[in-house]
Design a protein around this motif. Structure first.
Motif, PDB file in Angstrom:
ATOM      1  N   LEU A 185      19.027 -19.321 -54.800  1.00 55.20           N
ATOM      2  CA  LEU A 185      17.467 -19.259 -55.451  1.00 55.20           C
ATOM      3  C   LEU A 185      17.346 -20.662 -54.875  1.00 55.20           C
ATOM      4  O   LEU A 185      15.903 -21.334 -54.988  1.00 55.20           O
ATOM      5  CB  LEU A 185      17.376 -19.059 -56.889  1.00 55.20           C
ATOM      6  CG  LEU A 185      17.402 -17.465 -56.978  1.00 55.20           C
ATOM      7  CD1 LEU A 185      17.406 -17.223 -58.467  1.00 55.20           C
ATOM      8  CD2 LEU A 185      16.336 -17.024 -56.278  1.00 55.20           C
ATOM      9  N   TYR A 186      17.650 -21.936 -54.123  1.00 54.16           N
ATOM     10  CA  TYR A 186      17.319 -22.527 -53.466  1.00 54.16           C
ATOM     11  C   TYR A 186      15.978 -23.255 -53.137  1.00 54.16           C
ATOM     12  O   TYR A 186      15.365 -23.807 -53.771  1.00 54.16           O
ATOM     13  CB  TYR A 186      17.791 -23.759 -52.750  1.00 54.16           C
ATOM     14  CG  TYR A 186      18.189 -25.330 -52.452  1.00 54.16           C
ATOM     15  CD1 TYR A 186      17.978 -25.635 -52.771  1.00 54.16           C
ATOM     16  CD2 TYR A 186      18.011 -25.046 -50.464  1.00 54.16           C
ATOM     17  CE1 TYR A 186      17.160 -27.409 -52.391  1.00 54.16           C
ATOM     18  CE2 TYR A 186      17.767 -26.772 -49.645  1.00 54.16           C
ATOM     19  CZ  TYR A 186      17.645 -27.388 -51.190  1.00 54.16           C
ATOM     20  OH  TYR A 186      17.354 -28.932 -50.325  1.00 54.16           O
ATOM     21  N   ARG A 187      16.076 -22.069 -52.168  1.00 58.58           N
ATOM     22  CA  ARG A 187      14.085 -22.598 -51.151  1.00 58.58           C
ATOM     23  C   ARG A 187      13.160 -22.691 -52.740  1.00 58.58           C
ATOM     24  O   ARG A 187      11.854 -22.748 -52.446  1.00 58.58           O
ATOM     25  CB  ARG A 187      14.244 -21.377 -50.267  1.00 58.58           C
ATOM     26  CG  ARG A 187      12.739 -21.829 -49.753  1.00 58.58           C
ATOM     27  CD  ARG A 187      13.019 -21.725 -48.195  1.00 58.58           C
ATOM     28  NE  ARG A 187      11.425 -21.040 -47.488  1.00 58.58           N
ATOM     29  CZ  ARG A 187      11.217 -21.362 -46.679  1.00 58.58           C
ATOM     30  NH1 ARG A 187      12.138 -20.166 -45.760  1.00 58.58           N
ATOM     31  NH2 ARG A 187      10.116 -21.232 -45.995  1.00 58.58           N
ATOM     32  N   ASP A 188      12.831 -21.547 -53.846  1.00 56.25           N
ATOM     33  CA  ASP A 188      12.376 -21.250 -54.317  1.00 56.25           C
ATOM     34  C   ASP A 188      12.304 -22.276 -55.396  1.00 56.25           C
ATOM     35  O   ASP A 188      10.784 -23.013 -55.636  1.00 56.25           O
ATOM     36  CB  ASP A 188      12.762 -20.055 -55.696  1.00 56.25           C
ATOM     37  CG  ASP A 188      12.647 -19.009 -54.937  1.00 56.25           C
ATOM     38  OD1 ASP A 188      12.003 -18.613 -53.548  1.00 56.25           O
ATOM     39  OD2 ASP A 188      13.470 -17.298 -55.342  1.00 56.25           O
ATOM     40  N   GLU A 189      13.433 -22.753 -55.909  1.00 54.49           N
ATOM     41  CA  GLU A 189      12.977 -24.288 -56.699  1.00 54.49           C
ATOM     42  C   GLU A 189      12.363 -25.239 -55.483  1.00 54.49           C
ATOM     43  O   GLU A 189      11.159 -25.685 -56.037  1.00 54.49           O
ATOM     44  CB  GLU A 189      14.485 -25.010 -56.456  1.00 54.49           C
ATOM     45  CG  GLU A 189      14.698 -25.953 -57.614  1.00 54.49           C
ATOM     46  CD  GLU A 189      16.472 -26.763 -57.742  1.00 54.49           C
ATOM     47  OE1 GLU A 189      15.903 -27.898 -57.637  1.00 54.49           O
ATOM     48  OE2 GLU A 189      17.031 -25.655 -57.270  1.00 54.49           O
ATOM     49  N   GLN A 190      13.110 -25.813 -54.315  1.00 51.44           N
ATOM     50  CA  GLN A 190      11.985 -25.939 -53.912  1.00 51.44           C
ATOM     51  C   GLN A 190      10.634 -26.321 -53.516  1.00 51.44           C
ATOM     52  O   GLN A 190       9.724 -26.850 -53.972  1.00 51.44           O
ATOM     53  CB  GLN A 190      12.936 -26.033 -52.583  1.00 51.44           C
ATOM     54  CG  GLN A 190      14.140 -26.715 -51.875  1.00 51.44           C
ATOM     55  CD  GLN A 190      13.882 -28.593 -52.415  1.00 51.44           C
ATOM     56  OE1 GLN A 190      14.730 -28.506 -53.546  1.00 51.44           O
ATOM     57  NE2 GLN A 190      14.068 -29.258 -51.821  1.00 51.44           N
ATOM     58  N   GLN A 191       9.700 -25.199 -53.393  1.00 51.93           N
ATOM     59  CA  GLN A 191       8.793 -24.448 -53.490  1.00 51.93           C
ATOM     60  C   GLN A 191       8.027 -24.898 -54.810  1.00 51.93           C
ATOM     61  O   GLN A 191       6.806 -25.612 -54.669  1.00 51.93           O
ATOM     62  CB  GLN A 191       8.623 -22.931 -52.935  1.00 51.93           C
ATOM     63  CG  GLN A 191       9.140 -23.153 -51.143  1.00 51.93           C
ATOM     64  CD  GLN A 191       8.726 -21.909 -51.043  1.00 51.93           C
ATOM     65  OE1 GLN A 191       9.031 -20.434 -51.639  1.00 51.93           O
ATOM     66  NE2 GLN A 191       8.721 -21.212 -49.577  1.00 51.93           N
ATOM     67  N   THR A 192       8.482 -24.942 -55.708  1.00 49.27           N
ATOM     68  CA  THR A 192       7.848 -25.065 -57.014  1.00 49.27           C
ATOM     69  C   THR A 192       8.023 -26.258 -57.231  1.00 49.27           C
ATOM     70  O   THR A 192       6.962 -26.804 -57.917  1.00 49.27           O
ATOM     71  CB  THR A 192       8.445 -23.960 -58.094  1.00 49.27           C
ATOM     72  OG1 THR A 192      10.042 -24.407 -58.473  1.00 49.27           O
ATOM     73  CG2 THR A 192       8.347 -22.758 -58.439  1.00 49.27           C
ATOM     74  N   GLN A 193       8.729 -27.100 -56.966  1.00 49.24           N
ATOM     75  CA  GLN A 193       8.718 -28.503 -57.044  1.00 49.24           C
ATOM     76  C   GLN A 193       7.345 -28.879 -55.927  1.00 49.24           C
ATOM     77  O   GLN A 193       6.510 -30.025 -56.645  1.00 49.24           O
ATOM     78  CB  GLN A 193       9.979 -29.408 -56.690  1.00 49.24           C
ATOM     79  CG  GLN A 193      11.052 -28.843 -57.813  1.00 49.24           C
ATOM     80  CD  GLN A 193      12.701 -29.957 -56.698  1.00 49.24           C
ATOM     81  OE1 GLN A 193      12.940 -30.021 -56.050  1.00 49.24           O
ATOM     82  NE2 GLN A 193      13.595 -29.422 -57.910  1.00 49.24           N
ATOM     83  N   ALA A 194       7.468 -28.109 -54.947  1.00 46.66           N
ATOM     84  CA  ALA A 194       6.589 -28.984 -54.267  1.00 46.66           C
ATOM     85  C   ALA A 194       4.546 -28.318 -55.030  1.00 46.66           C
ATOM     86  O   ALA A 194       4.085 -29.327 -54.857  1.00 46.66           O
ATOM     87  CB  ALA A 194       6.624 -28.280 -53.104  1.00 46.66           C
ATOM     88  N   LEU A 195       5.040 -27.592 -55.758  1.00 48.84           N
ATOM     89  CA  LEU A 195       3.479 -27.367 -56.527  1.00 48.84           C
ATOM     90  C   LEU A 195       3.096 -28.108 -57.426  1.00 48.84           C
ATOM     91  O   LEU A 195       2.775 -28.079 -56.995  1.00 48.84           O
ATOM     92  CB  LEU A 195       3.564 -25.647 -56.817  1.00 48.84           C
ATOM     93  CG  LEU A 195       2.982 -24.617 -57.372  1.00 48.84           C
ATOM     94  CD1 LEU A 195       1.956 -24.975 -56.506  1.00 48.84           C
ATOM     95  CD2 LEU A 195       3.263 -24.109 -58.017  1.00 48.84           C
ATOM     96  N   VAL A 196       4.421 -28.547 -58.026  1.00 47.78           N
ATOM     97  CA  VAL A 196       4.099 -29.501 -59.171  1.00 47.78           C
ATOM     98  C   VAL A 196       3.355 -31.050 -58.930  1.00 47.78           C
ATOM     99  O   VAL A 196       2.471 -31.997 -58.973  1.00 47.78           O
ATOM    100  CB  VAL A 196       5.022 -29.609 -60.042  1.00 47.78           C
ATOM    101  CG1 VAL A 196       5.258 -30.171 -61.274  1.00 47.78           C
ATOM    102  CG2 VAL A 196       5.124 -27.807 -60.896  1.00 47.78           C
ATOM    103  N   ARG A 197       4.188 -30.789 -57.632  1.00 46.90           N
ATOM    104  CA  ARG A 197       3.880 -32.303 -57.046  1.00 46.90           C
ATOM    105  C   ARG A 197       2.406 -32.740 -56.288  1.00 46.90           C
ATOM    106  O   ARG A 197       1.562 -33.806 -57.126  1.00 46.90           O
ATOM    107  CB  ARG A 197       4.887 -32.856 -55.572  1.00 46.90           C
ATOM    108  CG  ARG A 197       5.996 -33.924 -56.094  1.00 46.90           C
ATOM    109  CD  ARG A 197       6.825 -34.170 -54.523  1.00 46.90           C
ATOM    110  NE  ARG A 197       6.669 -33.556 -54.382  1.00 46.90           N
ATOM    111  CZ  ARG A 197       8.108 -32.251 -53.556  1.00 46.90           C
ATOM    112  NH1 ARG A 197       9.070 -32.544 -54.381  1.00 46.90           N
ATOM    113  NH2 ARG A 197       7.592 -31.258 -52.632  1.00 46.90           N
ATOM    114  N   ASN A 198       2.021 -31.687 -55.592  1.00 47.20           N
ATOM    115  CA  ASN A 198       0.144 -31.219 -55.443  1.00 47.20           C
ATOM    116  C   ASN A 198      -0.061 -31.858 -56.191  1.00 47.20           C
ATOM    117  O   ASN A 198      -1.290 -31.607 -56.183  1.00 47.20           O
ATOM    118  CB  ASN A 198       0.795 -29.962 -54.615  1.00 47.20           C
ATOM    119  CG  ASN A 198       1.768 -30.282 -53.216  1.00 47.20           C
ATOM    120  OD1 ASN A 198       2.166 -30.884 -52.834  1.00 47.20           O
ATOM    121  ND2 ASN A 198       1.921 -28.840 -52.719  1.00 47.20           N
TER     122      ASN A 198
END
Length: 195
Positions: free
Chosen positions: A63-76
């Motif tokens: 699930l690493y890719r999901d985690e990366q995308q969610t962190q990017a969303l919060v940053r955005n």
């Protein structure tokens, strides 16, 4: 990969990505239940012990890719102009990730289907979503909202919309662009706040 990262950080990120890809590949070939941490580590050429320097288990690696995308969303969301209304900032933040929305990979469907079949993956995915909801609630609350329930409701409604859009996109025939499905659901969700 981020050019601002140093060589060591880039190597770590590359190893995490390689472990993620090996976990997915082995899960497709042998079934997630039959994949071991040892097999994943061997596929990447590292030790089992080194694997645990990167991930707590094979669920986290998958699930690493999901985690990366969610962190990017919060940053955005945090990087959006502070005067933007929260819902507008949330929508703009996800659209800032347009490259991954316009070119979804088959991996999303594979990870989703694997999570639906395996309780340990589903549990990890639910824990990740709960953490994301908390982080997103804090990001929304930072946008000059008074303390209270509204940031929680907005974050939960937004994430529910994204989840529904992903489910619809995976099952719809004929297939539409994922961003079109997402915008349709986000429009419908937003209308409930104005009704």
């Amino acid at each position: 990969m981020d050019n601002s990262m140093g060589l060591r950080e880039r190597k770590k990120a590359a190893t995490r990505q390689a472990l993620h890809e090996a976990t997915l590949r082995l899960s497709l070939a042998h079934g997630f239940d039959h994949v071991t941490v040892e097999a994943i580590a061997d596929a990447v050429g590292i030790s089992r012990r080194t694997f645990f320097n990167y991930f707590g288990g094979k669920e986290d690696a998958l699930l690493y890719r999901d985690e990366q995308q969610t962190q990017a969303l919060v940053r955005n969301v945090r990087n959006r102009p502070p005067e933007e209304p929260a819902w507008t900032a949330l929508r703009a933040a996800v659209h800032d990730m347009r490259d991954s929305l316009d070119n979804p990979d088959r991996e999303l469907a594979v990870r989703t289907r694997l999570a639906q079949k395996h309780p340990s993956l589903l549990a990890r995915q639910l824990a990740n979503h709960s953490a994301l909801e908390n982080d997103l609630t804090l990001a929304v609350a930072e946008r000059a909202h008074p303390p209270g329930v509204r940031p929680h409701v907005l974050a939960a409604a937004f994430l529910t919309s994204l989840r529904l859009a992903a489910q619809m996109w995976l099952t719809e025939e004929p297939v539409r662009p994922p961003v079109e499905v997402m915008d349709e659901i986000l429009d419908e969700m937003a209308s409930s706040f104005h009704a």
